[in-house]
Design a protein around this motif. Structure first.
Motif, PDB file in Angstrom:
ATOM      1  N   ASN A   1      -6.559 -13.756  18.164  1.00  0.00           N
ATOM      2  CA  ASN A   1      -7.693 -13.670  17.243  1.00  0.00           C
ATOM      3  C   ASN A   1      -8.162 -15.088  16.859  1.00  0.00           C
ATOM      4  O   ASN A   1      -7.386 -15.853  16.299  1.00  0.00           O
ATOM      5  CB  ASN A   1      -7.207 -12.902  16.007  1.00  0.00           C
TER       6      ASN A   1
ATOM      7  N   ASP B   1       2.538 -10.795  13.117  1.00  0.00           N
ATOM      8  CA  ASP B   1       1.362  -9.990  12.772  1.00  0.00           C
ATOM      9  C   ASP B   1       1.568  -8.603  13.386  1.00  0.00           C
ATOM     10  O   ASP B   1       1.413  -8.409  14.583  1.00  0.00           O
ATOM     11  CB  ASP B   1       0.110 -10.681  13.335  1.00  0.00           C
TER      12      ASP B   1
ATOM     13  N   GLY C   1      -5.382  -8.267   2.506  1.00  0.00           N
ATOM     14  CA  GLY C   1      -5.478  -8.198   3.968  1.00  0.00           C
ATOM     15  C   GLY C   1      -4.603  -9.250   4.651  1.00  0.00           C
ATOM     16  O   GLY C   1      -4.112 -10.194   4.027  1.00  0.00           O
ATOM     17  N   TYR C   2      -4.423  -9.039   5.961  1.00  0.00           N
ATOM     18  CA  TYR C   2      -3.615  -9.957   6.763  1.00  0.00           C
ATOM     19  C   TYR C   2      -4.179 -11.370   6.723  1.00  0.00           C
ATOM     20  O   TYR C   2      -3.444 -12.350   6.637  1.00  0.00           O
ATOM     21  CB  TYR C   2      -3.578  -9.464   8.227  1.00  0.00           C
ATOM     22  N   THR C   3      -5.513 -11.464   6.794  1.00  0.00           N
ATOM     23  CA  THR C   3      -6.135 -12.785   6.918  1.00  0.00           C
ATOM     24  C   THR C   3      -5.753 -13.653   5.727  1.00  0.00           C
ATOM     25  O   THR C   3      -5.410 -14.825   5.884  1.00  0.00           O
ATOM     26  CB  THR C   3      -7.666 -12.633   7.024  1.00  0.00           C
TER      27      THR C   3
ATOM     28  N   SER D   1      -1.056  -4.768   7.311  1.00  0.00           N
ATOM     29  CA  SER D   1      -2.386  -4.541   6.739  1.00  0.00           C
ATOM     30  C   SER D   1      -2.734  -3.066   6.803  1.00  0.00           C
ATOM     31  O   SER D   1      -2.284  -2.351   7.696  1.00  0.00           O
ATOM     32  CB  SER D   1      -3.385  -5.343   7.580  1.00  0.00           C
TER      33      SER D   1
ATOM     34  N   ARG E   1      -9.129  -3.807   1.920  1.00  0.00           N
ATOM     35  CA  ARG E   1      -8.622  -5.175   1.757  1.00  0.00           C
ATOM     36  C   ARG E   1      -7.221  -5.148   1.153  1.00  0.00           C
ATOM     37  O   ARG E   1      -6.952  -5.774   0.126  1.00  0.00           O
ATOM     38  CB  ARG E   1      -9.558  -6.068   0.901  1.00  0.00           C
TER      39      ARG E   1
ATOM     40  N   SER F   1     -12.354  -3.856  16.553  1.00  0.00           N
ATOM     41  CA  SER F   1     -11.664  -4.172  15.294  1.00  0.00           C
ATOM     42  C   SER F   1     -11.463  -3.006  14.326  1.00  0.00           C
ATOM     43  O   SER F   1     -10.565  -3.036  13.507  1.00  0.00           O
ATOM     44  CB  SER F   1     -12.391  -5.313  14.587  1.00  0.00           C
TER      45      SER F   1
ATOM     46  N   SER G   1      -5.784  -2.289   7.312  1.00  0.00           N
ATOM     47  CA  SER G   1      -7.086  -2.299   7.991  1.00  0.00           C
ATOM     48  C   SER G   1      -7.125  -1.406   9.225  1.00  0.00           C
ATOM     49  O   SER G   1      -8.176  -0.876   9.563  1.00  0.00           O
ATOM     50  CB  SER G   1      -7.470  -3.727   8.381  1.00  0.00           C
ATOM     51  N   LYS G   2      -6.012  -1.267   9.950  1.00  0.00           N
ATOM     52  CA  LYS G   2      -6.021  -0.425  11.157  1.00  0.00           C
ATOM     53  C   LYS G   2      -5.550   0.998  10.858  1.00  0.00           C
ATOM     54  O   LYS G   2      -5.831   1.909  11.617  1.00  0.00           O
ATOM     55  CB  LYS G   2      -5.099  -1.024  12.228  1.00  0.00           C
TER      56      LYS G   2
HETATM   57  C1  LIG Z   1      -4.723  -9.151  15.320  1.00  0.00           C
HETATM   58  C2  LIG Z   1      -5.141  -8.629  13.995  1.00  0.00           C
HETATM   59  N1  LIG Z   1      -4.326  -8.795  12.946  1.00  0.00           N
HETATM   60  C3  LIG Z   1      -4.656  -8.334  11.717  1.00  0.00           C
HETATM   61  C4  LIG Z   1      -5.840  -7.701  11.495  1.00  0.00           C
HETATM   62  C5  LIG Z   1      -6.170  -7.192  10.113  1.00  0.00           C
HETATM   63  O1  LIG Z   1      -6.759  -8.166   9.356  1.00  0.00           O
HETATM   64  P1  LIG Z   1      -7.159  -7.860   7.827  1.00  0.00           P
HETATM   65  O2  LIG Z   1      -5.979  -7.209   7.205  1.00  0.00           O
HETATM   66  O3  LIG Z   1      -7.458  -9.192   7.233  1.00  0.00           O
HETATM   67  O4  LIG Z   1      -8.328  -6.937   7.852  1.00  0.00           O
HETATM   68  C6  LIG Z   1      -6.732  -7.511  12.541  1.00  0.00           C
HETATM   69  C7  LIG Z   1      -8.007  -6.819  12.275  1.00  0.00           C
HETATM   70  O5  LIG Z   1      -8.881  -6.652  13.081  1.00  0.00           O
HETATM   71  C8  LIG Z   1      -6.375  -7.993  13.821  1.00  0.00           C
HETATM   72  O6  LIG Z   1      -7.189  -7.834  14.870  1.00  0.00           O
END
Ligand SMILES: Cc1ncc(COP(=O)(O)O)c(C=O)c1O
Length: 473
Positions: A206, A279, A179-181, A308, A318, A114, A310-311
């Motif tokens: 996911n 996504d 964040g994406y979530t 996002s 966030r 992740s 995050s990556k």
């Molecule tokens: C498939 C996928 N989408 C999105 C995200 C990012 O999520 P977030 O922005 O909530 O950290 C991740 C993070 O591991 C992910 O694995």
């Protein structure tokens, strides 16, 4: 200036009832439990006996005795003239916990997929942008503002996403999220409010997505994934009102949605008046060719785009974003307002500055080369140590899916790996209703330099062999 510790009354949320148990034993029990459970932390200040007696409307003597008892048991530390405190090492720490804790043990080789390489987070550049944001932010900006986010960031994102991902992004339709979530939840709730009932999710995908969708009031249904990406026959068969997919690099199989399927999917979305949630979590990383553009660019009315930081930067920021179809914009904005009244605004200004200075582009150029070397190292090491394993998916992202031999047991391999302090994920983590696909590991390579990856793969191969030996009758 020193603060006289004993001069300020301290509130403690504690209730006692007159009944068959003495008031003193009730106070003792409540405090013991709060200290054991950690609600009252080691060293926390407590009300003086006088204050607590006044607060509870009881005699001070009762509180003095209860405190003395707890001090004798090692829960409290009482000193003449000083505020009573919870002991620095409360009695709970000296007793065996009810559930024995597994000692925290750091992985020697962490292949969990992740997290990006946060050790390279561009601290100096971020700090400069943050400093700029704090010094420039106006008093008006320090209020709540537009729940969609600050216009400076929505404009910077619209420019970036159009340029890098082919997203059709009018800043008016960009919503900054935590964040994406969070973004997924907002869109799901907006869809549910508009009457949607069923949402299709890729299998595997996911696992949190299904929970988020269900909590928003939608019924998650599963659609398969094959070498061409999301299976459209499954989409048509389940006939959902919405669909979540990862077309640029399917999570976790790594396949890319084919051109024909993109077109067919968009035609289906239009015919059904359904919405796809794209996504686009790691599309900035493609190592063998230019990344294909976002699906959203082909039909911004039927695709909600989600991204996002995050990556690309760090999960801790966030920061995420949505580009929302016009039909859902008002509802998504309302959901964002209800969720948190908007993402932290100073960080939004910092991110806008960071994007406008070209810092994200610069960081990604560096990281792409680094991740590509790490991916190559992982693939080569696997070919050496586990030649029967098959690396699947496009040369992209921060992880690979590795199919093993039929009959290999993912759980046994994970347990063997863990005993060697090697952390991995397996396909089973992404496949709630274990469909009959071959056993596979999902290995992230972002966080380790090449020599560590090679050593980790050798350990992992040992774990696979040990699991196979255990299986043979
Ligand atoms: C498939 C996928 N989408 C999105 C995200 C990012 O999520 P977030 O922005 O909530 O950290 C991740 C993070 O591991 C992910 O694995």
């Amino acid at each position: 200036m020193g603060i006289n510790e004993t001069s300020q009354p301290i509130e403690l949320l504690l209730a006692v009832r007159r009944g068959n148990r003495t008031l003193g034993s009730q106070i003792e029990d409540r405090l013991r439990r709060a200290i054991r459970e950690g609600t009252l932390r080691p060293g926390s200040r407590l009300p003086s006996t006088r204050d607590l007696a006044r607060q509870l409307g009881i005699s001070r003597r009762v509180v003095v005795d209860a405190y003395a008892q707890l001090a004798a048991e090692g829960y409290l530390s009482l000193r003449q003239g000083a505020r009573p405190r919870v002991s620095p090492t409360p009695a709970s720490a000296l007793q065996a916990p009810v559930v024995p804790e597994v000692p925290a043990c750091r992985a020697r080789f962490d292949f969990r997929p992740s997290t990006p390489d946060v050790s390279t987070f561009p601290r100096a550049a971020w700090l400069r942008s943050l400093r700029e944001a704090v010094s420039r932010v106006t008093d008006a900006d320090l209020g709540y503002g537009d729940p969609r986010g600050v216009i400076a960031l929505r404009s910077a994102l619209a420019e970036y996403l159009g340029r890098v991902r082919g997203v059709v992004a009018d800043p008016e339709r960009v919503v900054v999220t935590s964040g994406y979530t969070q973004g997924l939840g907002l869109v799901c709730r907006a869809l549910a409010a508009a009457g949607a009932r069923r949402i299709a999710l890729e299998d595997p995908s996911n696992p949190d997505d299904a929970i988020v969708a269900a909590r928003a009031g939608l019924e998650p249904v599963r659609v398969g994934v094959d070498a061409g990406g999301t299976r459209l026959d499954d989409v048509m068969r389940t006939d959902p009102d919405a669909l979540v997919l990862t077309p640029a690099h399917q999570q976790p199989t790594g396949v890319v949605l084919t051109g024909e399927r993109r077109e067919a999917l968009l035609a289906w979305l239009r015919g059904r008046n359904a919405v796809a949630i794209e996504d686009d979590y790691d599309a900035e990383y493609r190592y063998d060719r230019a990344a294909i553009g976002a699906l959203q660019g082909l039909d911004p009315d039927h695709v909600a785009y989600a991204g996002s930081a995050s990556k690309t930067l760090a999960p801790a920021l966030r920061l995420g974003w949505l580009v929302v179809p016009p039909s859902l914009l008002q509802a998504v904005t309302h959901e964002k307002l209800l969720a948190d009244r908007g993402t932290a605004r100073i960080e939004q200004y910092a991110f806008a500055d960071f994007l406008n200075r070209g810092e994200l582009d610069r960081h990604l150029r560096r990281m792409r080369a680094r991740y590509r070397r790490r991916r190559d190292a992982l693939v080569e090491a696997l070919a050496d140590a586990l030649p029967e394993a098959r690396v699947c998916g496009a040369a992209a992202g921060l992880q690979v899916t590795v199919e093993l031999r039929d009959g290999d047991d993912e759980r046994a391999i994970r347990a063997q790996a863990r005993s060697r302090r090697v952390e991995i994920e397996t396909m089973g983590d992404f496949r709630p209703a274990a469909a009959g696909s071959p056993p596979a590991l999902v290995l992230g390579y972002a966080q380790m330099p090449e020599p560590t990856i090679r050593a980790g793969v050798r350990e992992l191969a040992e774990a696979v062999h040990a699991a196979r030996r255990d299986q043979t009758p």
